[in-house]
Enzyme design. Structure first.
Site, PDB file in Angstrom:
ATOM      1  N   SER A  59     -16.952 115.746  78.769  1.00 15.53           N
ATOM      2  CA  SER A  59     -15.530 115.846  79.090  1.00 15.53           C
ATOM      3  C   SER A  59     -14.732 115.964  77.795  1.00 15.53           C
ATOM      4  CB  SER A  59     -15.068 114.599  79.845  1.00 15.53           C
ATOM      5  OG  SER A  59     -15.790 114.421  81.039  1.00 15.53           O
ATOM      6  N   HIS A 150     -15.691 119.232  90.459  1.00 16.00           N
ATOM      7  CA  HIS A 150     -16.820 120.079  90.866  1.00 16.00           C
ATOM      8  C   HIS A 150     -16.621 120.593  92.300  1.00 16.00           C
ATOM      9  CE1 HIS A 150     -18.390 118.906  87.096  1.00 16.00           C
ATOM     10  NE2 HIS A 150     -19.035 117.825  87.460  1.00 16.00           N
TER      11      HIS A 150
END
Length: 280
Positions: A59, A150
């Site tokens: 991330s 996602h």
């Protein structure tokens, strides 16, 4: 003479597998022999903190913590407009007062968590879960809100969940820049030529996937949480774009603004690795 081996750690989400598919399927000429580990994004963030892999997807919210050890590869990032996590609820919500709610977050190091705090800085009980457990937790009633990343952001409605806020849109409207979600890192202490060759291989793999979408689909389906071809290709269309091939232009602006919000003000020249010898 044996070929040097390089380990890559990535998430099993369709965009990461798509980017790596040329390497996984041995369809492109490479400088190294690659092996792969797949894990959810928070596990990858934790592995990066341990410097466990030479090439690893993380991330962007985590990156300042690992800056001394890693650089961001200019290929492989998830970054753009309309790519952000979604905050959804089990029941329809009229007012943004979450004082008595529990929210499911896909990891404390994730960009999703940063964006939730950016949107809702007030106190709220947070439950950290793997991203694929958030929708089931909502359906069981274990949590009231969930931040979806996602495939979850494409399928929440079919489970009867309600959109509260598109956290990416909220960010974009506030800062007027594309949202950087995550990217592939490479060990900072690797020789320049080695980093160049890894970047070259990653680009070849991505270009192969773009040219052979139907051929890589079975591989994407193998790793995806949602096996629907429509969901998988929507995922690719959303998260894989020209910035995935190369970080430049608006992408660099988005990264700069994002990191400044995290009080990380290093020059991108010091942390984004792009080939310096013309290899592409």
């Amino acid at each position: 003479m044996s070929i040097e081996r390089v380990e890559i750690a990535a998430s099993p989400c369709p965009n990461d597998v798509f980017i790596l598919s040329g390497l996984i399927l041995n369809k492109v000429l490479t400088s190294f022999e690659y092996s792969f580990k797949f894990a959810d994004i928070e596990t990858l963030n934790e592995l990066a903190l341990k410097k466990a892999f030479p090439v690893i997807k993380v991330s962007f919210a985590l990156y300042p913590e690992v800056y001394p050890d890693y650089q961001i590869l200019s290929c492989g990032s998830a970054l753009g407009f309309g790519v952000g996590p979604l905050l959804v609820s089990r029941k329809e919500i009229k007012e943004l007062n979450f004082a008595d709610f529990k929210v499911g977050i896909p990891g404390r190091y994730t960009t999703a968590y940063f964006l939730f705090k950016f949107f809702y800085p007030k106190e709220i009980q947070k439950i950290f879960l793997p991203y694929y457990e958030i929708i089931p937790a909502l359906l069981r009633g274990d949590i009231d809100l969930g931040v979806l990343i996602h495939e979850g952001r494409f399928v929440y409605a079919k489970y009867g969940l309600f959109l509260v806020q598109d956290l990416g849109t909220y960010w974009e409207e506030k800062v007027n820049a594309p949202l950087p979600l995550g990217g592939f890192l490479v060990k900072r202490d690797f020789p320049e030529d080695k980093k160049n060759r890894i970047l070259q291989d990653l680009r070849r793999s991505l270009k192969y996937a773009w040219a052979k979408k139907d051929e890589v689909y079975p591989l994407l389906k193998k790793y995806a949480q949602e096996p629907s071809q429509e969901v998988i290709f929507n995922h690719i269309q959303t998260y894989v774009n020209s910035y995935t091939l190369k970080l430049e232009g608006e992408a660099l602006k988005g990264i700069k603004v994002f990191f400044e919000t995290l009080n990380f003000k290093e020059d991108p020249e010091n942390f984004i690795w792009e080939n310096k010898d013309g290899i592409s």
